[in-house]
Design an enzyme around this catalytic site. Sequence first.
Site, PDB file in Angstrom:
ATOM      1  N   GLU A 368      -1.688  -3.052  -3.029  1.00  0.00           N
ATOM      2  CA  GLU A 368      -1.610  -3.470  -4.443  1.00  0.00           C
ATOM      3  C   GLU A 368       0.109  -3.786  -4.914  1.00  0.00           C
ATOM      4  O   GLU A 368       0.533  -3.797  -6.056  1.00  0.00           O
ATOM      5  CB  GLU A 368      -2.166  -2.458  -5.335  1.00  0.00           C
ATOM      6  CG  GLU A 368      -3.376  -2.225  -5.230  1.00  0.00           C
ATOM      7  CD  GLU A 368      -4.073  -1.077  -6.407  1.00  0.00           C
ATOM      8  OE1 GLU A 368      -5.079  -1.161  -6.573  1.00  0.00           O
ATOM      9  OE2 GLU A 368      -3.359  -0.180  -6.431  1.00  0.00           O
TER      10      GLU A 368
HETATM   11  C1  TNX Z   1      -6.608   1.592  -6.255  1.00  0.00           C
HETATM   12  S1  TNX Z   1      -6.911   2.206  -3.406  1.00  0.00           S
HETATM   13  C2  TNX Z   1      -5.377   2.131  -5.782  1.00  0.00           C
HETATM   14  C3  TNX Z   1      -4.890   3.298  -6.528  1.00  0.00           C
HETATM   15  C4  TNX Z   1      -5.678   3.599  -7.699  1.00  0.00           C
HETATM   16  C5  TNX Z   1      -7.109   3.575  -7.348  1.00  0.00           C
HETATM   17  C6  TNX Z   1      -8.024   4.120  -8.278  1.00  0.00           C
HETATM   18  C7  TNX Z   1      -5.395   2.072  -3.307  1.00  0.00           C
HETATM   19  C8  TNX Z   1      -4.897   1.934  -2.041  1.00  0.00           C
HETATM   20  N1  TNX Z   1      -4.968   1.964  -4.641  1.00  0.00           N
HETATM   21  O1  TNX Z   1      -3.518   2.944  -6.616  1.00  0.00           O
HETATM   22  O2  TNX Z   1      -5.269   4.908  -8.193  1.00  0.00           O
HETATM   23  O3  TNX Z   1      -7.303   2.348  -7.024  1.00  0.00           O
HETATM   24  O4  TNX Z   1      -9.378   4.280  -7.832  1.00  0.00           O
END
Ligand code: TNX
Length: 575
Positions: A368
């Site tokens: 992300e």
């Molecule tokens: C996605 S999964 C994220 C996290 C969040 C999560 C909540 C991932 C690698 N990154 O930053 O906490 O969703 O479900």
Amino acid sequence: MSSLPLSSPAPEPTPTATVADSAAVPAHQPEAGDLAVLAARAAGDDLLAPAVRLDSVVPAPERVEPDPTASFVLTGGTAIRVSAHPGARAVADHLAELLRPATGFLLPVADTRAVGPTGPLTLTLAATPASPAPAVERPTTDLGAEGYRLDVTTAEVRLVADTPTGLFYGVQTLRQLLPAAVENPTPVTTRWSLPGGTILDRPRFPYRGAMLDVARHFFAVEDVLRVIDHLARYKLNHLHLHLTDDQGWRIAVDSWPKLTTVGGASEVGGGPGGHYTKADYRRIVSHAAARHVTLVPEIDLPGHTNAALVAYPQLAPDKLAPPPYTGTEVGFSYVDPADEQTYDFIADVLGEVAALTPGPWLHIGGDEAFKVKGAVYTDFVERAQRIVADTGKTVVGWHQLAPAAHLDGRVLQWWGTDADDPTTADAVRRGARLILSPGNHAYLDMKYAEDTPIGHDWAGLIDVRRAYDWDPGTHVAGVPTAAVLGVEAPLWTESVTSLADIEFMLFPRLPAIAELGWSPRAAHDWAGFRERLAGHGPRWSTAGITFHRSPEIPWPATPTVPRQHRAPQNDPTTP
Ligand code: TNX
């Protein structure tokens, strides 16, 4: 679960205490042993069958061969014998510590060279060249680094493995085969019988893990230690700690001290946050090692870094300190990929974390980072991967790392919800291995159902069946089973604020994921799993573990321990 004939014949039983004669055998703690025998006799014949079936273990073993004519009864006279090897000895001591509180038995541990009768409970390291005596044959199957063989006869219990880790997993099985009352923290009088037969067991995948996000909400060392204990029960061998995120930086780094003093002082919702000192982290490492769990520390880069930027604005692209972040959005923060200071920072941080961590892995996140795109992102990742390699560790990252160049050994953690992912499949073709954490099956922060009180639903609702019914070996299109290192269940903690919350989200889904990582695919069977899992409810209640009483599981209506013999204990808990 298959029931295959086991070719290695059981050696002749050595004479030892049984229910029938144990009252006559001098016991180390005669009052407790006598009470068990008297209770069993008083309760009548129907109680003489073991409370637990040999084929009820979670995760399901590779082979189970019950012998309904045999059962072993632990008494105050039972002693533990173990190969003369420090790792094996530690496992035997662990077994004794697990059994002493509820049984009240002394359970002395001695090595196999000690004089006196052998057994009746023997832990043998088959691969120890110097290990003398016991009439235990080398297993006919290669038990590997984590496998074990357990033989329960009326006369004795024999556990054999090639490694202390294998013995440790045999001990976890043994623990599940005793009545649920074994989880009681104080002595209970019951018949401590084990079902007879043989189990031959080893894991399907080498990597079986869970992740705890200690960044969104901070959790005390004691909470983390308890989570490690939960992992070990179900033969999970990795704890991934998500140590840094926008809302807080949780691990002390001497060369960048404000990461914790400033960056650690926040969390989701505005609470005080917190961080682990190096001594705290070492405590976690050593507790994990004693439970054969490897720690996987994650420093999330280049995104999810607001807390670091609050502490050190020179790492920010605009060189301005952002305010501390206590919300739950993602994807807005990043360290400046165009500034050399960023790479000095990364080398310092990863160097210190690597030095603290005995395991082979270093996780660099990579998820992300919405504002670091294209070649800027892949160049960043490739540098970060090389920095990890310079520390001597193997790089792990979320599957967003996939487009970057391959680096020897690198592991991607796949958290997608659409298993048709050509970019990840391509990275695997270039040499990457995969840890499977599909968001719509393995994410323990997803709600069980609409009405469960905590959790998210962006990847859907995940009830126990959904957590269980998928195959890590074939899940992602174009990724062969041979490239799958294993499985991991992540628990993000935006909505999880206490140990009880953690346990509520873990149980009963964690054992489902554990079975996917450990058990042979041929053993996969939802109907059988829910029956086996049901017997664990009373264990968790007795141990004071919070869990979700999912309506999918046929939890037993009555306690398995006779009421009149039960010590006071917690009610089944649900937040
Ligand atoms: C996605 S999964 C994220 C996290 C969040 C999560 C909540 C991932 C690698 N990154 O930053 O906490 O969703 O479900």
